[in-house]
Design a protein around this motif. Structure first.
Motif, mmCIF file in Angstrom:
data_model
loop_
_atom_site.group_PDB
_atom_site.id
_atom_site.type_symbol
_atom_site.label_atom_id
_atom_site.label_comp_id
_atom_site.label_asym_id
_atom_site.label_seq_id
_atom_site.Cartn_x
_atom_site.Cartn_y
_atom_site.Cartn_z
ATOM 1 N N ALA A 69 -19.971 74.951 75.635
ATOM 2 C CA ALA A 69 -19.618 75.444 74.298
ATOM 3 C C ALA A 69 -18.258 74.889 73.882
ATOM 4 O O ALA A 69 -18.075 74.448 72.739
ATOM 5 C CB ALA A 69 -19.595 76.980 74.296
ATOM 6 N N GLY A 70 -17.298 74.896 74.808
ATOM 7 C CA GLY A 70 -15.958 74.400 74.492
ATOM 8 C C GLY A 70 -15.976 72.943 74.081
ATOM 9 O O GLY A 70 -15.315 72.552 73.101
ATOM 10 N N ARG A 71 -16.757 72.150 74.800
ATOM 11 C CA ARG A 71 -16.845 70.724 74.473
ATOM 12 C C ARG A 71 -17.434 70.539 73.068
ATOM 13 O O ARG A 71 -16.907 69.786 72.254
ATOM 14 C CB ARG A 71 -17.717 70.003 75.508
ATOM 15 N N ALA A 72 -18.516 71.248 72.779
ATOM 16 C CA ALA A 72 -19.171 71.103 71.474
ATOM 17 C C ALA A 72 -18.262 71.594 70.341
ATOM 18 O O ALA A 72 -18.133 70.939 69.301
ATOM 19 C CB ALA A 72 -20.493 71.877 71.468
ATOM 20 N N LEU A 73 -17.614 72.731 70.546
ATOM 21 C CA LEU A 73 -16.777 73.295 69.479
ATOM 22 C C LEU A 73 -15.488 72.491 69.322
ATOM 23 O O LEU A 73 -14.986 72.325 68.207
ATOM 24 C CB LEU A 73 -16.479 74.769 69.774
ATOM 25 N N GLY A 74 -14.975 71.954 70.425
ATOM 26 C CA GLY A 74 -13.796 71.088 70.348
ATOM 27 C C GLY A 74 -14.091 69.826 69.563
ATOM 28 O O GLY A 74 -13.275 69.369 68.747
ATOM 29 N N ALA A 75 -15.288 69.249 69.789
ATOM 30 C CA ALA A 75 -15.659 68.021 69.082
ATOM 31 C C ALA A 75 -15.759 68.254 67.580
ATOM 32 O O ALA A 75 -15.570 67.340 66.777
ATOM 33 C CB ALA A 75 -16.982 67.483 69.626
ATOM 34 N N LEU A 76 -16.043 69.496 67.179
ATOM 35 C CA LEU A 76 -16.109 69.837 65.756
ATOM 36 C C LEU A 76 -14.716 70.075 65.158
ATOM 37 O O LEU A 76 -14.588 70.268 63.950
ATOM 38 C CB LEU A 76 -16.962 71.100 65.555
ATOM 39 N N GLY A 77 -13.685 70.092 66.019
ATOM 40 C CA GLY A 77 -12.324 70.316 65.514
ATOM 41 C C GLY A 77 -12.011 71.792 65.320
ATOM 42 O O GLY A 77 -11.083 72.146 64.603
ATOM 43 N N TRP A 78 -12.778 72.671 65.988
ATOM 44 C CA TRP A 78 -12.583 74.110 65.770
ATOM 45 C C TRP A 78 -11.641 74.727 66.800
ATOM 46 O O TRP A 78 -11.417 75.949 66.768
ATOM 47 C CB TRP A 78 -13.933 74.850 65.809
ATOM 48 N N THR A 79 -11.092 73.919 67.715
ATOM 49 C CA THR A 79 -10.203 74.458 68.759
ATOM 50 C C THR A 79 -8.902 73.660 68.826
ATOM 51 O O THR A 79 -8.532 73.164 69.882
ATOM 52 C CB THR A 79 -10.888 74.417 70.152
ATOM 53 N N PRO A 80 -8.171 73.527 67.693
ATOM 54 C CA PRO A 80 -7.022 72.626 67.682
ATOM 55 C C PRO A 80 -5.915 73.067 68.632
ATOM 56 O O PRO A 80 -5.636 74.266 68.765
ATOM 57 C CB PRO A 80 -6.541 72.689 66.226
ATOM 58 N N ALA A 81 -5.298 72.072 69.306
ATOM 59 C CA ALA A 81 -4.029 72.293 70.022
ATOM 60 C C ALA A 81 -4.070 73.449 71.029
ATOM 61 O O ALA A 81 -3.198 74.322 71.022
ATOM 62 C CB ALA A 81 -2.895 72.499 69.008
ATOM 63 N N THR A 82 -5.054 73.460 71.915
ATOM 64 C CA THR A 82 -5.229 74.473 72.988
ATOM 65 C C THR A 82 -5.405 75.908 72.497
ATOM 66 O O THR A 82 -5.323 76.855 73.297
ATOM 67 C CB THR A 82 -4.090 74.465 74.058
ATOM 68 N N SER A 83 -5.651 76.110 71.192
ATOM 69 C CA SER A 83 -6.009 77.449 70.730
ATOM 70 C C SER A 83 -7.426 77.764 71.206
ATOM 71 O O SER A 83 -8.025 76.976 71.904
ATOM 72 C CB SER A 83 -5.977 77.483 69.206
ATOM 73 N N SER A 84 -7.965 78.910 70.834
ATOM 74 C CA SER A 84 -9.354 79.334 71.095
ATOM 75 C C SER A 84 -9.534 79.825 72.532
ATOM 76 O O SER A 84 -8.811 79.417 73.427
ATOM 77 C CB SER A 84 -10.339 78.182 70.849
ATOM 78 N N ASN A 85 -10.519 80.728 72.695
ATOM 79 C CA ASN A 85 -10.932 81.126 74.043
ATOM 80 C C ASN A 85 -12.349 81.685 74.005
ATOM 81 O O ASN A 85 -12.827 82.115 72.964
ATOM 82 C CB ASN A 85 -9.932 82.103 74.686
ATOM 83 N N PHE A 86 -13.016 81.612 75.153
ATOM 84 C CA PHE A 86 -14.445 81.908 75.231
ATOM 85 C C PHE A 86 -14.696 82.760 76.471
ATOM 86 O O PHE A 86 -13.956 82.664 77.448
ATOM 87 C CB PHE A 86 -15.251 80.610 75.372
ATOM 88 N N SER A 87 -15.771 83.552 76.430
ATOM 89 C CA SER A 87 -16.109 84.342 77.625
ATOM 90 C C SER A 87 -17.598 84.642 77.670
ATOM 91 O O SER A 87 -18.312 84.498 76.678
ATOM 92 C CB SER A 87 -15.336 85.671 77.615
ATOM 93 N N MET A 88 -18.060 85.058 78.863
ATOM 94 C CA MET A 88 -19.417 85.560 79.034
ATOM 95 C C MET A 88 -19.386 86.769 79.963
ATOM 96 O O MET A 88 -18.595 86.841 80.893
ATOM 97 C CB MET A 88 -20.328 84.479 79.627
ATOM 98 N N ARG A 89 -20.297 87.700 79.694
ATOM 99 C CA ARG A 89 -20.417 88.867 80.575
ATOM 100 C C ARG A 89 -21.104 88.433 81.874
ATOM 101 O O ARG A 89 -22.103 87.705 81.848
ATOM 102 C CB ARG A 89 -21.267 89.937 79.895
ATOM 103 N N LEU A 90 -20.540 88.895 83.008
ATOM 104 C CA LEU A 90 -21.155 88.614 84.309
ATOM 105 C C LEU A 90 -22.055 89.766 84.741
ATOM 106 O O LEU A 90 -23.146 89.559 85.265
ATOM 107 C CB LEU A 90 -20.068 88.386 85.361
ATOM 108 N N ASP A 91 -21.570 90.996 84.535
ATOM 109 C CA ASP A 91 -22.356 92.184 84.876
ATOM 110 C C ASP A 91 -21.758 93.353 84.104
ATOM 111 O O ASP A 91 -20.964 93.144 83.191
ATOM 112 C CB ASP A 91 -22.367 92.431 86.397
#
Lengths: 213, 213, 213, 213
Positions: free
Chosen positions: B19-41
């Motif tokens: 997801a990070g790679r795809a969203l970064g390529a769109l320019g939606w995560t400029p300059a180390t901003s943004s963060n992502f997560s998934m539930r494990l349990d």
């Protein structure tokens, strides 16, 4: 340049070429404009040779200058704006890389904000991407200097701003582009990316609000 | 984190990196901003480590936290905004993935709509891309909360909105970006893609109509 | 579907998948919207299966319907808007391919021009890209129909327009997207590319002139 | 065409095909519009054959014409606008390559500036990318001619401008696109890239300032 070894030059030239390729692909270096440099040591910098395609640089497109902007160990001619790069290395002992680009947002914003002489950023989270900024609740000022083909006039403008004790992380030149820098190439690129984003956001807000600066 | 096996973590970390790679390529995560997560349990989530380049994440850039946002089994520091991710997992038992990005349209729309406190979407077919919406003839409200460097204030704003019984599929933070989520990563990405499209459309309509919100 | 051989279906499915990949890469099929079809013979068409990712279609994502929109030889469910595709094949015996996309310019223009009911193109050289147009000195009208989740209402709107004897090369649906078609897939794609270009140009002119349609 | 050897033709055809691919990828040649040429010798030019996909040209899509625009050594039909290419080679003995493209900014600017008959660039550093310009402190005028399907009218307009002794580096055709040229293909491409950048900047400034030209 006896004090700078060739490995350092190679390493810097590669980082400059990589930056040029990435920034060229973004369309920020149209028609052989733009120039880039890195500090080699306390007295020297590596800078792009005049007139080369900045989106497709090789090691041979980079040359050494001293901090007065004079070619060292080569008969090649440095970029016309080399004096602006070496000024940054002289005035900011921490600066390790300087980037000058020429994107559409940079050119347009410079024209729009030239009468006011400064672009003032406030309330943007991305101001935190600039070294030393830790909150959106701050003010980031980027001056806009008049364009001239005489680099010594721009050197005077930058000196005057700094001598007045004002913070400086980047500056625009009217109808032209931006200069920014950082401790190393990754920081310089992060600053450039953040400033481009902030300029685009400000221009968008003006279009949306219908109010000129 | 005895209850979470390593295969689940690997699987989630890979989805986050993709997801990070795809969203970064769109320019939606400029300059180390943004963060992502998934539930494990029921008690844990995988979240991006603070300060990493979100467009070029590896497995090692993802860490485990409990739903109070405390690091589990590592000395790494989670993203500053981890508390906003874990809040979503606590308040939405169905939520499996949370995405926070920082595109230009998200930043600009947050500034423009902040005085009103909400972006209201109506009459767009693409509202149907949000889970539970089956017609363009509906209203989708995305609140805009004030920006702050104190995450507990944002947690309170989100809780207050939810405690008032209002539907919540995403929220903007003023001058900053968006948070959205979904049952799994594909749904979270579909929500983010649809919201970005809808925000861009609303901004375009305002430019065309010359009327502020 | 005894009269349609499998080679024709394969050939059409491949052209549909290629179109989907190209149009998806342009961002014209956000969040699983959009659908595509090709005529197989006088009584059948190949159409995308409901809900598939239109930017990443395989042969298995395409199914056969008769011109009443009923699935043939499969239990798969065709796209909800199949009735709009089969209507084109019934009303235009020459039509060989129908494309429905959902770009930002298409969605925004549909909202802006909905009150007027039509987008009227004049003075653009690219009108010549539409079959039958040989000069910029012509008028190309694209109607905008009200959006509805009931396809039979849209079928009635299209029929009413055609029964009034008006030319029809494409239509917009309010808040939604565009339908266009051609003798074969290359002509349908050329029509779509030209209409997208013309819509973007008209929207740009409105922003520049500050006059609403 | 006894005086032109086949190697020159091959070399030019390859440069034309490369330019077409690059310009097509930028979206400046929508729907088979656009055409390109190179001078072969004092009497001949290589030009794209009518109707071919300009973003995907092969050697076989290029043909030879004399400077009156007549096909030489082939029964293929040259692009309808060949007369505009050969006029440039006749009037500018130094011209080695001519590019005609059709980007959105070119089409929109031509419509917006048609009533005034000219786009006037001032104060942009990038004016220096046009051969002969050494400072931003200059004026670059690009005329906008009325569109017509009769090429002889456009030939007359270009001749009239030149016969009035005015500088000409490029021209727009209303609702259509741009023609520009250079000593060789790299210079023609640099001119086109700079003019596109300058047109986009001017359009952006108009949107921002809310003042029509």
């Amino acid at each position: 340049m006896s004090s700078t070894d060739s490995a350092t030059l190679q390493h810097c030239a590669r980082q400059i070429a990589d930056a040029g390729r990435a920034l060229g692909a973004l369309g920020w270096t149209p028609a052989t404009s733009s120039n880039f440099s890195m500090r080699l040591d306390a007295e020297h910098a590596a800078v792009t040779i005049s007139g080369r395609d900045k989106g497709n640089l090789g090691i041979d497109d980079i040359m050494v200058v001293d901090l007065a902007g004079r070619a060292v160990g080569t008969s090649a001619r440095p970029s016309a704006e080399t004096a602006l790069h070496t000024q940054i290395y002289r005035r900011f002992p921490q600066a390790g890389a300087v980037l000058h680009t020429h994107s559409r947002a940079q050119s347009v914003a410079s024209r729009l904000f030239a009468p006011r002489g400064v672009v003032r950023f406030e309330h943007w989270e991305l101001q935190k991407a600039i070294a030393g900024y830790t909150t959106h609740d701050s003010v980031l000022e980027v001056p806009v200097f008049a364009n001239t083909q005489d680099m010594s006039e721009l050197v005077r403008d930058v000196d005057a701003w700094l001598d007045a004790g004002k913070a400086l992380h980047a500056y625009l030149i009217d109808g032209h582009g931006i200069y920014t820098w950082g401790r190393d190439m990754p920081e310089a690129r992060r600053h450039l990316e953040a400033l481009q984003f902030l300029l685009e956001c400000e221009l968008d807000l003006i279009k949306l609000r219908g109010q000129q600066p």
